[in-house]
Design a protein around this motif. Sequence first.
Motif, short mmCIF file in Angstrom:
data_model
loop_
_atom_site.label_atom_id
_atom_site.label_comp_id
_atom_site.label_asym_id
_atom_site.label_seq_id
_atom_site.Cartn_x
_atom_site.Cartn_y
_atom_site.Cartn_z
N SER A 129 48.86 47.58 47.67
CA SER A 129 47.60 47.72 46.94
C SER A 129 47.01 49.12 47.12
CB SER A 129 46.60 46.66 47.41
OG SER A 129 46.20 46.89 48.74
N GLN A 130 47.10 49.66 48.35
CA GLN A 130 46.59 51.00 48.58
C GLN A 130 47.41 52.06 47.85
OE1 GLN A 130 43.63 51.74 50.21
NE2 GLN A 130 43.53 49.52 49.92
N SER A 131 48.70 51.85 47.79
CA SER A 131 49.56 52.79 47.07
C SER A 131 49.22 52.81 45.58
CB SER A 131 51.03 52.43 47.27
OG SER A 131 51.39 52.46 48.63
N GLN A 132 48.99 51.62 45.03
CA GLN A 132 48.60 51.55 43.62
C GLN A 132 47.28 52.27 43.37
OE1 GLN A 132 48.66 47.30 43.10
NE2 GLN A 132 50.72 47.30 42.22
N LYS A 177 31.68 50.99 45.80
CA LYS A 177 32.71 50.98 44.78
C LYS A 177 33.98 50.41 45.41
CE LYS A 177 31.03 54.54 41.66
NZ LYS A 177 31.32 55.83 40.97
N LEU A 178 34.34 49.25 44.93
CA LEU A 178 35.48 48.54 45.50
C LEU A 178 36.75 49.33 45.26
CD1 LEU A 178 34.51 45.00 44.24
CD2 LEU A 178 34.20 45.89 46.55
N ASP A 179 37.60 49.37 46.27
CA ASP A 179 38.86 50.08 46.13
C ASP A 179 39.70 49.43 45.03
OD1 ASP A 179 40.60 52.22 47.42
OD2 ASP A 179 41.95 50.49 47.36
N HIS A 180 40.39 50.28 44.27
CA HIS A 180 41.17 49.81 43.13
C HIS A 180 42.25 48.83 43.55
CE1 HIS A 180 43.31 49.78 39.38
NE2 HIS A 180 44.38 50.31 39.91
N GLY A 181 42.69 48.93 44.79
CA GLY A 181 43.74 48.02 45.24
C GLY A 181 43.33 46.57 45.22
N TYR A 182 42.03 46.28 45.28
CA TYR A 182 41.56 44.89 45.29
C TYR A 182 41.23 44.37 43.90
CZ TYR A 182 41.14 45.85 50.25
OH TYR A 182 41.39 46.20 51.55
N THR A 183 41.12 45.24 42.92
CA THR A 183 40.74 44.80 41.58
C THR A 183 41.85 45.01 40.55
OG1 THR A 183 39.75 46.98 41.14
CG2 THR A 183 38.31 45.26 41.99
N SER A 184 42.90 45.76 40.92
CA SER A 184 43.95 46.07 39.95
C SER A 184 44.80 44.86 39.59
CB SER A 184 44.84 47.19 40.49
OG SER A 184 45.44 46.79 41.72
N GLN A 185 44.83 43.83 40.46
CA GLN A 185 45.72 42.70 40.24
C GLN A 185 44.99 41.44 39.77
OE1 GLN A 185 47.82 42.15 43.92
NE2 GLN A 185 48.34 44.32 44.10
N VAL A 186 43.74 41.60 39.29
CA VAL A 186 42.95 40.41 38.96
C VAL A 186 43.53 39.62 37.80
CG1 VAL A 186 40.81 41.38 39.85
CG2 VAL A 186 41.45 41.83 37.48
N LEU A 187 44.35 40.24 36.96
CA LEU A 187 44.91 39.55 35.81
C LEU A 187 46.24 38.86 36.11
CD1 LEU A 187 44.10 42.07 32.92
CD2 LEU A 187 42.83 40.06 33.63
N GLN A 188 46.76 39.07 37.30
CA GLN A 188 48.02 38.41 37.63
C GLN A 188 47.80 36.92 37.83
OE1 GLN A 188 49.89 40.37 40.91
NE2 GLN A 188 49.95 42.39 39.89
N PRO A 189 48.76 36.08 37.39
CA PRO A 189 48.56 34.62 37.46
C PRO A 189 48.37 34.09 38.87
CG PRO A 189 50.38 35.20 36.00
CD PRO A 189 49.99 36.46 36.70
N ASP A 190 49.04 34.70 39.84
CA ASP A 190 48.96 34.19 41.22
C ASP A 190 47.91 34.91 42.06
OD1 ASP A 190 50.27 36.57 41.13
OD2 ASP A 190 51.78 36.06 42.65
N TYR A 191 47.00 35.64 41.40
CA TYR A 191 46.01 36.41 42.15
C TYR A 191 44.99 35.49 42.81
CZ TYR A 191 42.31 39.76 43.22
OH TYR A 191 41.35 40.50 43.86
N ASP A 192 44.78 35.67 44.10
CA ASP A 192 43.79 34.89 44.85
C ASP A 192 42.52 35.73 44.99
OD1 ASP A 192 42.36 33.23 46.42
OD2 ASP A 192 43.68 33.32 48.17
N ASP A 193 41.46 35.31 44.29
CA ASP A 193 40.22 36.11 44.26
C ASP A 193 39.25 35.71 45.35
OD1 ASP A 193 39.27 33.69 43.44
OD2 ASP A 193 38.74 34.31 41.42
N ALA A 194 39.66 34.88 46.30
CA ALA A 194 38.72 34.41 47.33
C ALA A 194 38.18 35.57 48.16
CB ALA A 194 39.40 33.39 48.23
N PHE A 195 39.08 36.48 48.55
CA PHE A 195 38.62 37.60 49.38
C PHE A 195 37.68 38.51 48.61
CE2 PHE A 195 39.41 42.14 50.21
CZ PHE A 195 38.70 42.24 51.38
N LEU A 196 38.06 38.86 47.37
CA LEU A 196 37.21 39.76 46.59
C LEU A 196 35.84 39.16 46.35
CD1 LEU A 196 36.97 42.42 45.09
CD2 LEU A 196 37.93 41.30 43.07
N ALA A 197 35.79 37.87 46.03
CA ALA A 197 34.50 37.21 45.82
C ALA A 197 33.68 37.19 47.11
CB ALA A 197 34.72 35.79 45.31
N ALA A 198 34.35 36.98 48.24
CA ALA A 198 33.64 36.97 49.52
C ALA A 198 33.08 38.35 49.85
CB ALA A 198 34.58 36.52 50.63
#
Length: 636
Positions: free
Chosen positions: A253-256, A570-591
């Motif tokens: 995620s950080q590399s992305q 400003k949230l790091d892009h590594g945590y928001t770049s994968q929000v559209l993936q089917p298996d994305y777990d948004d629990a951490f980002l929401a927390a």
Amino acid sequence: MTLYRQLLVTMLLLFAMLFITAYSVQFSSTRSYLAQQQQTTVINTATALGLALTPYLETSDSLGAESVINAIFDGGFYRKIQLNLLAADQEIIREHLAPPQEVPAWFINLGLFEGGRHEAVLTSGWLQLGQLYVEGHPGQAYYELWQGMSKLATWFVICFLLVWGLLVLALRYLLKPLHDIEIQAREIELHHFGKTIPLPSTRELREVVFAINNMAGKLEVQFKEQADEAERLRHKAFLDETSGLGNRAYFVSQSQSWISEGSGGAAILIAVNMLEQLYQDEGFEARDQMVKAIAVNLRQLCRRFGDYALARISAHEYAMLVSESDLERLSLLGEEINRQIADLVIDPVNGQDISVVGVAVVQPGDDISQLLTRADNALNKARMSEAGAVVVECYQAQYQMGRLAWKQLVEEALAEDSFELSTQAVLDFSGQPYHEELYIGIRKDGIIYSAGNFLPVAEQFKLGERLDLHIVARALILLREQPELRLAVNLTQHSCHQAVFWNELSRLLERYPNVRSRLFLELPESAFAFGKSLLIAPLASLKVAWGIDHFGRHFDLLTHLGKLRPHYVKLDHGYTSQVLQPDYDDAFLAAVCRAAHNMGALTIATRVETDTQVERLKTLYIDAYQGFVSPPRQLD
């Protein structure tokens, strides 16, 4: 109007009414007394003067009568004494028409005194000898009333001011608990906790203060628990428990995020071959101790860079992202990594059997798979070489310039003010702009170098202070020229830890008092990772809005967010770049977003590319977004 002012004004009005009432009564009684005294004096004077004149009138001695009248007139306060001699048909008149002295004319014009008048007929037996008229002069009455009432008014004013001062002190003391409650309520509204109000002696206020303290304490515990829960979810998703570093998901995620920003730098893969042999010889405890020791050493090496990411991506491999792109310095860094790991081994036999390092420089147009593939190829070549040699791969040389050349480029841009400026809007989900982030670039030989290319060199040569002050000054000028503009300016990590920089920045902002409210400062999260407490005081003294950029790259900062009190993150892009993936777990980002809200900070998603991402982010407690869904615009 505040309760303090209402009470003060009410008490002062009551005292003023009491003063006016007492003054009016005193004024009326004094006036009546002086008028009555004046009338009595006139009557007594007329009686005495009549007795004195009768002998002279019986003998028709007008000269004697006139002498008596002159003596009386000169010895008292009379406006007019008139004697009509009936037998001789003659008048003797004495008048004093001069106004009273040392009394204002407006006071005399009030007509408070008539002067007192009395007429008497002088007789001898049944014979009328003359008619006497005596009128008193009101000057003395005016003078005595004026003097007395002036002194009384002076004392009343002095007492009024004294009571005013005593009331101010008394009310401030008595209402201090209410003032503390007001401040505490504002702090709670901003989600700032930790301050306890002293219990006052007043019973009613004591109960209120106790309830406020109790509520604030419970909210603080609740919000801290939410922050801890967010950190727990983050650790679960992105932390390697053994080493305390990030895991493979964290590194990817950080590399992305790193690649999407166009920042220069390099990916470093470190394979520690001896960990497997150590496990076989001494067991998993010895291996885990070595894993932790290597992590500590690698973390110390990374701290020399302005920004970095460090992770353990497998049982025997570590990965690093650093902002260095110079090939020679990267080779030296790789050798230093090998040397430090070798120093941890008690009795090394073969350096190649201990660790090897592979380095791949980030290239324009890279994606995560290309970067990691090149780094893995470099690592495989290092394994095949003798003594764990470091292999650095670099395929494109468009941006490859020496450190001194980069330094010269930045210095020329500072001297000539040749930076190209552009902005990108931060929007809320209703489409309204929150502010615009300022981007800088340098054009040379037809190529535009973004900040990600030259900032690492500016940090290395300690040019960050000059660069930041220069860009902030440009931003303040733009804000002055464009009243509708709200600009966010990024600061470098080196500047954030320099007291001289904060002093210069404070003096610069003082020159633009009318626009500083529309300036936002963005500090990299790495600046707080190694010195959070040092930045709280200077940021508070500037009295400008500020935020944390790349929030989420470093562990354990979320629990300190309440003490830092940023206006936004400003949230790091590594945590928001994968929000559209089917298996994305948004629990951490929401927390994370809920915890930031509880601490009073807005959350902003970065690198948002499509409207579909925008719709998805709406559901994750995010307040605003920024990205190429709203393209940058040139300011120059």
